[in-house]
Design a protein around this motif. Sequence first.
Motif, PDB file in Angstrom:
ATOM      1  N   LYS A  91       0.453  -7.462  -7.312  1.00 49.60           N
ATOM      2  CA  LYS A  91      -0.862  -7.878  -6.816  1.00 49.60           C
ATOM      3  C   LYS A  91      -1.131  -7.286  -5.427  1.00 49.60           C
ATOM      4  N   ALA A  92      -0.085  -7.279  -4.585  1.00 47.76           N
ATOM      5  CA  ALA A  92      -0.251  -6.774  -3.215  1.00 47.76           C
ATOM      6  C   ALA A  92      -0.602  -5.295  -3.217  1.00 47.76           C
ATOM      7  N   PHE A  93       0.133  -4.498  -3.971  1.00 52.41           N
ATOM      8  CA  PHE A  93      -0.137  -3.057  -3.997  1.00 52.41           C
ATOM      9  C   PHE A  93      -1.383  -2.730  -4.816  1.00 52.41           C
ATOM     10  N   ASN A  94      -1.728  -3.604  -5.745  1.00 51.22           N
ATOM     11  CA  ASN A  94      -2.976  -3.429  -6.476  1.00 51.22           C
ATOM     12  C   ASN A  94      -4.161  -3.577  -5.528  1.00 51.22           C
ATOM     13  N   TYR A  95      -4.045  -4.532  -4.612  1.00 51.57           N
ATOM     14  CA  TYR A  95      -5.110  -4.690  -3.598  1.00 51.57           C
ATOM     15  C   TYR A  95      -5.248  -3.431  -2.761  1.00 51.57           C
ATOM     16  N   LEU A  96      -4.123  -2.896  -2.270  1.00 50.91           N
ATOM     17  CA  LEU A  96      -4.184  -1.694  -1.426  1.00 50.91           C
ATOM     18  C   LEU A  96      -4.777  -0.510  -2.189  1.00 50.91           C
ATOM     19  N   SER A  97      -4.416  -0.375  -3.445  1.00 55.00           N
ATOM     20  CA  SER A  97      -4.869   0.782  -4.219  1.00 55.00           C
ATOM     21  C   SER A  97      -6.373   0.746  -4.500  1.00 55.00           C
ATOM     22  N   GLN A  98      -6.969  -0.437  -4.399  1.00 54.18           N
ATOM     23  CA  GLN A  98      -8.377  -0.576  -4.756  1.00 54.18           C
ATOM     24  C   GLN A  98      -9.304  -0.771  -3.561  1.00 54.18           C
ATOM     25  N   ILE A  99      -8.814  -0.597  -2.345  1.00 51.48           N
ATOM     26  CA  ILE A  99      -9.675  -0.671  -1.166  1.00 51.48           C
ATOM     27  C   ILE A  99     -10.693   0.468  -1.238  1.00 51.48           C
ATOM     28  N   PRO A 100     -11.978   0.161  -1.175  1.00 48.35           N
ATOM     29  CA  PRO A 100     -12.998   1.219  -1.286  1.00 48.35           C
ATOM     30  C   PRO A 100     -12.825   2.292  -0.210  1.00 48.35           C
ATOM     31  N   LYS A 101     -13.055   3.522  -0.590  1.00 44.98           N
ATOM     32  CA  LYS A 101     -12.911   4.645   0.331  1.00 44.98           C
ATOM     33  C   LYS A 101     -13.891   4.498   1.488  1.00 44.98           C
ATOM     34  N   GLY A 102     -13.419   4.754   2.712  1.00 48.43           N
ATOM     35  CA  GLY A 102     -14.250   4.682   3.900  1.00 48.43           C
ATOM     36  C   GLY A 102     -14.314   3.303   4.530  1.00 48.43           C
ATOM     37  N   THR A 103     -13.595   2.312   3.904  1.00 51.82           N
ATOM     38  CA  THR A 103     -13.561   0.964   4.486  1.00 51.82           C
ATOM     39  C   THR A 103     -12.149   0.650   4.965  1.00 51.82           C
ATOM     40  N   GLN A 104     -12.029  -0.475   5.671  1.00 50.09           N
ATOM     41  CA  GLN A 104     -10.721  -0.905   6.168  1.00 50.09           C
ATOM     42  C   GLN A 104     -10.194  -2.061   5.317  1.00 50.09           C
ATOM     43  N   ALA A 105      -8.932  -2.269   5.396  1.00 58.68           N
ATOM     44  CA  ALA A 105      -8.324  -3.404   4.702  1.00 58.68           C
ATOM     45  C   ALA A 105      -8.787  -4.699   5.341  1.00 58.68           C
ATOM     46  N   ASP A 106      -8.953  -5.729   4.514  1.00 60.41           N
ATOM     47  CA  ASP A 106      -9.366  -7.035   5.010  1.00 60.41           C
ATOM     48  C   ASP A 106      -8.170  -7.751   5.638  1.00 60.41           C
ATOM     49  N   SER A 107      -8.357  -8.246   6.849  1.00 61.59           N
ATOM     50  CA  SER A 107      -7.247  -8.868   7.591  1.00 61.59           C
ATOM     51  C   SER A 107      -6.669 -10.072   6.864  1.00 61.59           C
ATOM     52  N   ASP A 108      -7.534 -10.905   6.287  1.00 62.98           N
ATOM     53  CA  ASP A 108      -7.043 -12.088   5.582  1.00 62.98           C
ATOM     54  C   ASP A 108      -6.222 -11.689   4.341  1.00 62.98           C
ATOM     55  N   SER A 109      -6.701 -10.670   3.628  1.00 66.32           N
ATOM     56  CA  SER A 109      -5.974 -10.203   2.445  1.00 66.32           C
ATOM     57  C   SER A 109      -4.626  -9.605   2.837  1.00 66.32           C
ATOM     58  N   ILE A 110      -4.640  -8.859   3.942  1.00 69.86           N
ATOM     59  CA  ILE A 110      -3.383  -8.272   4.415  1.00 69.86           C
ATOM     60  C   ILE A 110      -2.383  -9.359   4.778  1.00 69.86           C
ATOM     61  N   ASN A 111      -2.851 -10.406   5.456  1.00 73.87           N
ATOM     62  CA  ASN A 111      -1.964 -11.509   5.829  1.00 73.87           C
ATOM     63  C   ASN A 111      -1.410 -12.210   4.585  1.00 73.87           C
ATOM     64  N   ALA A 112      -2.245 -12.321   3.551  1.00 75.32           N
ATOM     65  CA  ALA A 112      -1.813 -12.991   2.319  1.00 75.32           C
ATOM     66  C   ALA A 112      -0.754 -12.190   1.577  1.00 75.32           C
ATOM     67  N   HIS A 113      -0.867 -10.854   1.649  1.00 75.64           N
ATOM     68  CA  HIS A 113       0.043  -9.993   0.886  1.00 75.64           C
ATOM     69  C   HIS A 113       1.168  -9.377   1.728  1.00 75.64           C
ATOM     70  N   SER A 114       1.097  -9.512   3.031  1.00 76.79           N
ATOM     71  CA  SER A 114       1.979  -8.736   3.922  1.00 76.79           C
ATOM     72  C   SER A 114       3.469  -8.915   3.635  1.00 76.79           C
ATOM     73  N   LYS A 115       3.893 -10.123   3.252  1.00 76.88           N
ATOM     74  CA  LYS A 115       5.334 -10.346   3.041  1.00 76.88           C
ATOM     75  C   LYS A 115       5.858  -9.574   1.833  1.00 76.88           C
ATOM     76  N   TYR A 116       4.959  -9.116   0.977  1.00 81.16           N
ATOM     77  CA  TYR A 116       5.385  -8.354  -0.202  1.00 81.16           C
ATOM     78  C   TYR A 116       5.392  -6.846   0.039  1.00 81.16           C
ATOM     79  N   PHE A 117       4.832  -6.421   1.164  1.00 82.08           N
ATOM     80  CA  PHE A 117       4.814  -4.988   1.453  1.00 82.08           C
ATOM     81  C   PHE A 117       6.198  -4.465   1.848  1.00 82.08           C
ATOM     82  N   TYR A 118       7.002  -5.311   2.473  1.00 79.63           N
ATOM     83  CA  TYR A 118       8.264  -4.834   3.046  1.00 79.63           C
ATOM     84  C   TYR A 118       9.511  -5.519   2.470  1.00 79.63           C
TER      85      TYR A 118
END
Length: 241
Positions: A91-118
């Motif tokens: 789910k975490a990497f699925n979110y990253l892969s679908q961020i629209p081009k030219g936009t930034q990652a959402d801070s709340d979403s990053i905080n929700a998924h961050s522990k799974y990135f590393y």
Amino acid sequence: MAELEVAKSTKKIFTTAKSKEHSLWEKIKKIGMEVAIIVFAVSLSIGLHSWSEARHEQNEVKVFLEGLRNDLQKDRQEMLGDIEAYENQKKAFNYLSQIPKGTQADSDSINAHSKYFYSFTGYGGNTGRYEGFKSSGKIGYIENDSLLNNILDLYEEKIPILTISTDFYKNQKIRFAEYITENTVDYPEGNLTQVLASDPVKNRSNIYLSSVNQIIDNYRKCVSKIDIIIEQIDKEHPKKH
């Protein structure tokens, strides 16, 4: 006991052979009788020894299988937990892969998924009991061919494939973490959301998603095989309640 009978019969054979009180035919009959006793005693001794050895071997198999069942039950719980962890990483990497081009990652979403990135998840390799029994040359004592083949399939094929896939994933994730670290400035208030929305991260995320699906499938194959083995062990050696 058999050795005593053999010794007694052998002594009788020599005594009879030297006797001058019996005719040749009587000697042949008596010696034949003693030889038959010797053959019977030796055969009985060998049979009892083989039975005792086989019984000892099967007792070792019983102890091994009962211990293996406990190991596999623990492994099953661990693997189910690992599957859940990989579903979350998916789910975490699925979110990253679908961020629209030219936009930034959402801070709340990053905080929700961050522990799974590393974080890293992998089978702990609880194979000591199996490896010890195999290296001692006793694995062949298992008389149930279906059970033996399933155990070998799990430890010699499915678990190694699982380990290879999780090791590959781990190495790729290290590279992912290195890229984030090398390209992020002024963490955590800097450009992290931009870096996570970059094309290199999105591309790597797609690769991770493919790897995660494969890993989850490998885990499920192991769990399925474990269930079969436990069921077979339960039939041969039911748990005492």
